[in-house]
Design a protein around this motif. Structure first.
Motif, PDB file in Angstrom:
ATOM      1  N   ALA A   8      18.643 122.373  51.586  1.00  0.00           N
ATOM      2  CA  ALA A   8      18.752 121.238  50.676  1.00  0.00           C
ATOM      3  C   ALA A   8      19.950 120.410  51.130  1.00  0.00           C
ATOM      4  O   ALA A   8      21.027 120.953  51.359  1.00  0.00           O
ATOM      5  N   GLY A   9      19.725 119.115  51.272  1.00  0.00           N
ATOM      6  CA  GLY A   9      20.799 118.245  51.736  1.00  0.00           C
ATOM      7  C   GLY A   9      20.619 116.829  51.243  1.00  0.00           C
ATOM      8  O   GLY A   9      20.607 115.882  52.022  1.00  0.00           O
ATOM      9  N   GLY A  10      20.448 116.684  49.943  1.00  0.00           N
ATOM     10  CA  GLY A  10      20.206 115.363  49.380  1.00  0.00           C
ATOM     11  C   GLY A  10      18.714 115.108  49.295  1.00  0.00           C
ATOM     12  O   GLY A  10      17.904 116.034  49.230  1.00  0.00           O
ATOM     13  N   CYS A  11      18.342 113.858  49.338  1.00  0.00           N
ATOM     14  CA  CYS A  11      16.940 113.457  49.237  1.00  0.00           C
ATOM     15  C   CYS A  11      16.112 114.144  50.312  1.00  0.00           C
ATOM     16  O   CYS A  11      16.424 114.058  51.494  1.00  0.00           O
ATOM     17  N   PHE A  12      15.054 114.809  49.914  1.00  0.00           N
ATOM     18  CA  PHE A  12      14.254 115.525  50.905  1.00  0.00           C
ATOM     19  C   PHE A  12      13.577 114.586  51.894  1.00  0.00           C
ATOM     20  O   PHE A  12      13.256 114.984  53.001  1.00  0.00           O
ATOM     21  N   TRP A  13      13.375 113.324  51.522  1.00  0.00           N
ATOM     22  CA  TRP A  13      12.788 112.363  52.461  1.00  0.00           C
ATOM     23  C   TRP A  13      13.602 112.290  53.749  1.00  0.00           C
ATOM     24  O   TRP A  13      13.063 112.169  54.833  1.00  0.00           O
ATOM     25  N   CYS A  14      14.918 112.352  53.603  1.00  0.00           N
ATOM     26  CA  CYS A  14      15.812 112.183  54.752  1.00  0.00           C
ATOM     27  C   CYS A  14      16.027 113.477  55.529  1.00  0.00           C
ATOM     28  O   CYS A  14      16.622 113.455  56.608  1.00  0.00           O
ATOM     29  N   MET A  15      15.571 114.581  55.008  1.00  0.00           N
ATOM     30  CA  MET A  15      15.799 115.876  55.662  1.00  0.00           C
ATOM     31  C   MET A  15      14.621 116.317  56.530  1.00  0.00           C
ATOM     32  O   MET A  15      14.727 117.309  57.253  1.00  0.00           O
ATOM     33  N   VAL A  16      13.520 115.594  56.503  1.00  0.00           N
ATOM     34  CA  VAL A  16      12.336 116.022  57.249  1.00  0.00           C
ATOM     35  C   VAL A  16      12.428 115.668  58.730  1.00  0.00           C
ATOM     36  O   VAL A  16      12.297 116.527  59.600  1.00  0.00           O
ATOM     37  N   ASN A 150       6.199 105.830  55.120  1.00  0.00           N
ATOM     38  CA  ASN A 150       6.947 104.696  54.563  1.00  0.00           C
ATOM     39  C   ASN A 150       8.174 104.400  55.423  1.00  0.00           C
ATOM     40  O   ASN A 150       9.312 104.539  54.960  1.00  0.00           O
ATOM     41  N   PRO A 151       7.977 103.973  56.671  1.00  0.00           N
ATOM     42  CA  PRO A 151       9.120 103.825  57.579  1.00  0.00           C
ATOM     43  C   PRO A 151      10.186 102.838  57.106  1.00  0.00           C
ATOM     44  O   PRO A 151      11.381 103.079  57.307  1.00  0.00           O
ATOM     45  N   LEU A 152       9.789 101.764  56.452  1.00  0.00           N
ATOM     46  CA  LEU A 152      10.797 100.795  56.000  1.00  0.00           C
ATOM     47  C   LEU A 152      11.630 101.349  54.854  1.00  0.00           C
ATOM     48  O   LEU A 152      12.857 101.224  54.832  1.00  0.00           O
ATOM     49  N   ARG A 153      10.978 101.976  53.889  1.00  0.00           N
ATOM     50  CA  ARG A 153      11.726 102.565  52.770  1.00  0.00           C
ATOM     51  C   ARG A 153      12.592 103.725  53.262  1.00  0.00           C
ATOM     52  O   ARG A 153      13.719 103.908  52.810  1.00  0.00           O
TER      53      ARG A 153
END
Length: 173
Positions: A8-16, A150-153
């Motif tokens: 876990a390191g913040g928003c999971f979107w950014c950890m993938v 969602n590359p832009l988001r």
């Protein structure tokens, strides 16, 4: 052969993406862990009432990439001095945690955390916690592979402080 790791390191979107792009990684699943509610939804976790943390479960081939290497990649995606969130994502559901499944993972994670603390790279204590793995619940489909869908988001999320922090604190490593 395969093994698993949960970070876990913040928003999971950014950890993938940092893990998904490495050789030996079979799958990276966004989800929730560490709480007391079975099968929580994104909205429940965001309400701070379930005890869950957004996390990624990594399925990997230990003959190609080791758990120790995954832990090193993990550090380089996070601010290990911030216990109550990561970058623009604040709250207990974004706290940094290495969830270990056994004593071997615990030994590797603890040694790596100690080495980071001993390096004195940061002026503040290393507060990322190391905890026993609890049930992991995959997040809803729209949260899976977010950086691809969602590359832009995703890019906007990265620019919320994470990318700048990584460049400042980890690029020279």
């Amino acid at each position: 052969m395969e093994d698993t790791a949960i970070f876990a390191g913040g928003c999971f979107w950014c950890m993938v993406k940092p893990f998904d792009t490495m050789p030996g990684i079979k799958q990276v699943i966004s989800g929730y862990t560490g709480g007391h509610v079975a099968n929580p939804t994104y909205e429940q976790v965001a309400s701070h009432t379930t005890g869950h943390t957004e996390a990624v479960k990594i399925i990997f081939d230990p003959e190609v990439i080791s758990y120790k290497q995954l832990v090193e990649i993990y550090w380089h995606q996070t601010d290990p001095t911030d216990a109550m969130g990561q970058f623009q994502d604040r709250g207990d559901n974004y706290r940094p945690v290495i969830f270990v499944k056994d004593e071997e993972q615990r030994k590797i994670a603890e040694a790596s955390k100690q080495a980071l603390a001993d390096s004195e790279q940061f002026d503040a204590p290393i507060v990322t916690s190391i905890e026993d793995a609890k049930p992991f619940y995959p997040a809803e489909e729209e949260h899976q592979d977010f950086y691809k869908k969602n590359p832009l988001r995703y890019q906007m999320e990265e620019m919320g402080g994470r990318e700048k922090f990584i460049k400042k604190n980890w690029q020279h490593q």
